[in-house]
Design an enzyme around this catalytic site. Structure first.
Site, mmCIF file in Angstrom:
data_model
loop_
_atom_site.group_PDB
_atom_site.id
_atom_site.type_symbol
_atom_site.label_atom_id
_atom_site.label_comp_id
_atom_site.label_asym_id
_atom_site.label_seq_id
_atom_site.Cartn_x
_atom_site.Cartn_y
_atom_site.Cartn_z
ATOM 1 N N HIS A 95 0.923 -1.264 0.185
ATOM 2 C CA HIS A 95 -0.106 -0.094 -0.291
ATOM 3 C C HIS A 95 1.060 1.291 0.140
ATOM 4 O O HIS A 95 2.126 0.916 0.077
ATOM 5 C CB HIS A 95 -0.834 0.126 1.310
ATOM 6 C CG HIS A 95 -2.123 -0.920 1.329
ATOM 7 N ND1 HIS A 95 -3.191 -0.411 0.908
ATOM 8 C CD2 HIS A 95 -2.004 -2.210 1.566
ATOM 9 C CE1 HIS A 95 -4.122 -1.551 1.047
ATOM 10 N NE2 HIS A 95 -3.371 -2.661 1.432
ATOM 11 N N GLU A 148 3.344 -0.143 3.850
ATOM 12 C CA GLU A 148 3.040 0.990 3.413
ATOM 13 C C GLU A 148 4.148 1.700 2.745
ATOM 14 O O GLU A 148 4.965 2.171 3.543
ATOM 15 C CB GLU A 148 2.206 1.849 4.512
ATOM 16 C CG GLU A 148 0.920 1.270 4.898
ATOM 17 C CD GLU A 148 -0.240 2.108 4.135
ATOM 18 O OE1 GLU A 148 0.098 2.605 3.322
ATOM 19 O OE2 GLU A 148 -1.404 1.367 4.491
#
Length: 176
Positions: A95, A148
């Site tokens: 992500h 992330e």
């Protein structure tokens, strides 16, 4: 997708779950639904949810749709079907742009990725994520690490993050 010949047999890769969003430059798919809020979890909600837009501006949030029902989007359904078919021992979801390794268990795998990339390991991203893939996995006792990426250019990410991903995919990490 099953792994290519150059990847370990125990690996599967989904290069992009949201091609509509990538094409449109949005978080949502062509229906305007945030796929990472569309999973059939105990906390799924019909109302639009807000998500943190950027790590540098944590107060800035944007509302986005969650779908007509839990698991309503074809992309969500395909990923659920793939996970149920392959029954992986661990999932690493990529992500961005929160610049952290999100793992509620702070597992050895998450700590290794963090050490390799220089990103911190966190137990959560600091705000509710109803209907998320991570919650869906947790409800099934499937370990998931949400990697992330930082808010960097593709060139920077290719230098700061991709080498670690290559080590994982080629089995050159301590858990391969």
């Amino acid at each position: 997708l099953r792994c290519l010949d150059s990847l370990p047999e125990s690996c599967a890769v989904v290069p992009c779950l949201n091609p509509d969003g990538v094409t449109l430059g949005t978080r949502g798919n062509a229906n305007g639904v945030d796929l990472n809020r569309n999973f059939p979890t105990e906390d799924w909600q019909a109302e639009p949810v807000k998500y943190r837009w950027h790590v540098v501006e944590p107060e800035m949030t944007i509302p986005i749709l969650t779908g007509d029902a839990p698991g309503s989007e074809p992309e969500t359904q395909v990923l659920i079907e793939l996970v149920e078919k392959l029954q992986p021992d661990l999932v690493i979801a990529l992500h961005g742009p929160l610049a952290c390794i999100d793992d509620p268990e702070k597992s050895p795998e998450a700590r290794w990725i963090a050490e390799e990339t220089g990103l911190p390991v966190v137990g959560d991203v600091g705000y509710p994520t109803p209907g998320s893939f991570g919650t869906w996995c947790a409800e099934r006792d499937l370990p998931v690490i949400t990697w992330e990426f930082p808010a960097e250019s593709v060139e920077q990410i290719s230098q700061s993050q991709v080498p670690t991903l290559v080590k994982i995919l080629s089995g050159e990490w301590p858990f391969g």
